[in-house]
Design an enzyme around this catalytic site. Structure first.
Site, mmCIF file in Angstrom:
data_model
loop_
_atom_site.group_PDB
_atom_site.id
_atom_site.type_symbol
_atom_site.label_atom_id
_atom_site.label_comp_id
_atom_site.label_asym_id
_atom_site.label_seq_id
_atom_site.Cartn_x
_atom_site.Cartn_y
_atom_site.Cartn_z
ATOM 1 N N LYS A 41 -27.552 3.156 0.505
ATOM 2 C CA LYS A 41 -27.320 3.996 -0.668
ATOM 3 C C LYS A 41 -27.344 3.195 -1.968
ATOM 4 O O LYS A 41 -26.990 3.705 -3.025
ATOM 5 C CB LYS A 41 -25.973 4.722 -0.530
ATOM 6 C CG LYS A 41 -25.949 5.754 0.597
ATOM 7 C CD LYS A 41 -24.628 6.523 0.613
ATOM 8 C CE LYS A 41 -24.643 7.599 1.699
ATOM 9 N NZ LYS A 41 -23.390 8.379 1.721
ATOM 10 N N LEU A 86 -24.361 -3.248 -0.596
ATOM 11 C CA LEU A 86 -25.152 -3.660 0.565
ATOM 12 C C LEU A 86 -25.208 -2.534 1.597
ATOM 13 O O LEU A 86 -24.733 -2.645 2.721
ATOM 14 C CB LEU A 86 -24.547 -4.926 1.181
ATOM 15 C CG LEU A 86 -24.680 -6.183 0.330
ATOM 16 C CD1 LEU A 86 -23.837 -7.313 0.882
ATOM 17 C CD2 LEU A 86 -26.146 -6.613 0.224
ATOM 18 N N GLY A 124 -14.709 -6.853 2.290
ATOM 19 C CA GLY A 124 -15.795 -6.655 1.328
ATOM 20 C C GLY A 124 -17.177 -7.015 1.813
ATOM 21 O O GLY A 124 -18.021 -7.452 1.014
ATOM 22 N N PRO A 125 -17.496 -6.830 3.110
ATOM 23 C CA PRO A 125 -18.814 -7.224 3.607
ATOM 24 C C PRO A 125 -19.956 -6.425 2.988
ATOM 25 O O PRO A 125 -21.097 -6.902 2.941
ATOM 26 C CB PRO A 125 -18.718 -6.966 5.119
ATOM 27 C CG PRO A 125 -17.691 -5.873 5.240
ATOM 28 C CD PRO A 125 -16.681 -6.195 4.180
ATOM 29 N N ALA A 179 -19.869 -5.320 -0.143
ATOM 30 C CA ALA A 179 -19.850 -5.537 -1.593
ATOM 31 C C ALA A 179 -19.734 -4.222 -2.373
ATOM 32 O O ALA A 179 -20.597 -3.894 -3.194
ATOM 33 C CB ALA A 179 -21.094 -6.316 -2.030
ATOM 34 N N LYS A 180 -18.676 -3.498 -2.063
ATOM 35 C CA LYS A 180 -18.400 -2.210 -2.717
ATOM 36 C C LYS A 180 -19.535 -1.206 -2.531
ATOM 37 O O LYS A 180 -19.824 -0.382 -3.406
ATOM 38 C CB LYS A 180 -18.118 -2.419 -4.211
ATOM 39 C CG LYS A 180 -16.891 -3.269 -4.483
ATOM 40 C CD LYS A 180 -16.632 -3.427 -5.967
ATOM 41 C CE LYS A 180 -15.366 -4.258 -6.198
ATOM 42 N NZ LYS A 180 -15.093 -4.459 -7.644
ATOM 43 N N GLY A 181 -20.188 -1.274 -1.397
ATOM 44 C CA GLY A 181 -21.239 -0.307 -1.080
ATOM 45 C C GLY A 181 -22.622 -0.684 -1.574
ATOM 46 O O GLY A 181 -23.603 0.016 -1.289
ATOM 47 N N TYR A 200 0.819 -1.204 0.000
ATOM 48 C CA TYR A 200 0.000 0.000 0.000
ATOM 49 C C TYR A 200 0.865 1.271 0.000
ATOM 50 O O TYR A 200 1.652 1.499 0.918
ATOM 51 C CB TYR A 200 -0.931 0.039 1.217
ATOM 52 C CG TYR A 200 -1.854 -1.146 1.360
ATOM 53 C CD1 TYR A 200 -2.167 -1.969 0.281
ATOM 54 C CD2 TYR A 200 -2.413 -1.456 2.600
ATOM 55 C CE1 TYR A 200 -3.003 -3.060 0.428
ATOM 56 C CE2 TYR A 200 -3.265 -2.550 2.751
ATOM 57 C CZ TYR A 200 -3.552 -3.349 1.669
ATOM 58 O OH TYR A 200 -4.380 -4.431 1.823
#
Length: 303
Positions: free
Chosen positions: A208, A205, A198-199, A201-203, A51
């Site tokens: 929004k 879930l 990733g709980p 799922a890129k937003g 990173y």
């Protein structure tokens, strides 16, 4: 915040960990986010040598210096930057792991790393050699525990059978239930903890989701199926829980999961994630409903 044991290591991690990749390079902003995480009871901080060319490790180590003995610092190894810093190659060799750990220790400003993870892995790797490196580092006191970041069942089986890993990091969510097929039951049986990423799922879930472009779908879901599922989940939980809370709690409902590693680009996001994790657990009936309406993803479709 509740804590769960990491494998058989004796290390206990908060049910929510801070994924540090999204902190950026603004040191003051990163410090603020990390302090918020500490105030919320988060004790697990996950970075990687990859990173920001190692800058992330420096920022994380500096921000946690005053609480070093109270936190769990995890980093990763295996991806080797080229001299131009415009790409990297995969190197899980013993020589590189033992060289890279010294650089990570120096950047973090610590004498030991709590959890050192192989940042990937394939079945073609010299796995015995990688395990030997981690075991030596553990014996030498440079690391307390080691694990891998992988969703490959064949690779996971090799590390469990040949080494003494305490954790496997993998993507897992209501929309990506692949770990339930084999990895989670197998790791739970062998007392190896799962760290999930990733709980949300890129937003998708989250509340929004109507603002998201769903046409392309997500993994096994086409756009129409995805929208239909989200509407069904929203309708079921609208009077009791926000969708992002349902998503977080679904991960924690599996006994094999020790911590959800979620990134945050603001203090507000940390607080929102922490509130979702501190909320009451899902009931067996709620978990059953989710599993009934969400597809049971399989690995074969994504190899």
């Amino acid at each position: 915040m509740k804590k769960r044991q990491l494998g058989t290591s004796g290390i206990y991690v908060s049910e929510l960990g801070l994924g540090c990749m999204s902190l950026g390079t603004d040191e003051e902003k990163a410090q603020s986010i990390i302090e918020t995480a500490l105030n919320e009871g988060i004790n697990y901080f996950d970075t990687a040598d990859l990173y920001d060319y190692g800058v992330n490790e420096k920022i994380v180590g500096k921000a946690l210096k005053h609480v070093r003995e109270e936190v769990v610092i995890a980093t990763k190894v295996g991806n080797r930057w080229n001299e131009q810093k415009d790409g990297w190659s995969w190197d899980p060799s013993k020589a590189y792991i033992k060289e890279a750990v010294k650089n990570s220790l120096n950047r973090l400003g610590v004498e030991y790393i709590d959890l050192y993870q192989l940042h990937g892995g394939t079945i073609e790797d010299h796995i015995d050699e990688s395990i030997e490196a981690f075991e030596e580092l553990k014996a030498e006191g440079f690391i307390r525990a080691y694990g891998i970041s992988s969703i490959r069942p064949n690779v996971i089986r090799e590390y469990v059978s040949k080494g003494n890993i305490d954790s496997v990091m993998m993507q897992y969510s209501i929309l990506d239930r692949r770990p339930e097929e084999e990895a989670l039951p197998f790791l739970t049986k062998n007392h190896v903890s799962v760290l999930t990423r990733g709980p949300l799922a890129k937003g998708v879930l989250s509340d929004k989701w109507p603002e998201k472009a769903l046409d392309k779908g997500y993994l096994d879901y086409n756009g129409g199926e995805l929208k239909a599922l989200l509407l069904e989940l929203e309708d079921q939980f609208k009077s009791t829980r926000p969708l992002h809370e349902v998503a977080m709690q679904y991960n924690l409902a599996n006994e094999g999961v020790s911590s959800i590693i979620a990134g945050a680009s603001s203090s507000e996001q940390v607080k929102k994630n922490a509130a979702a994790v501190k909320a009451p657990s899902l009931s067996d009936e709620e978990v059953s409903f989710i599993q009934k309406v969400a597809k049971a993803s399989r690995y074969e479709a994504h190899r």
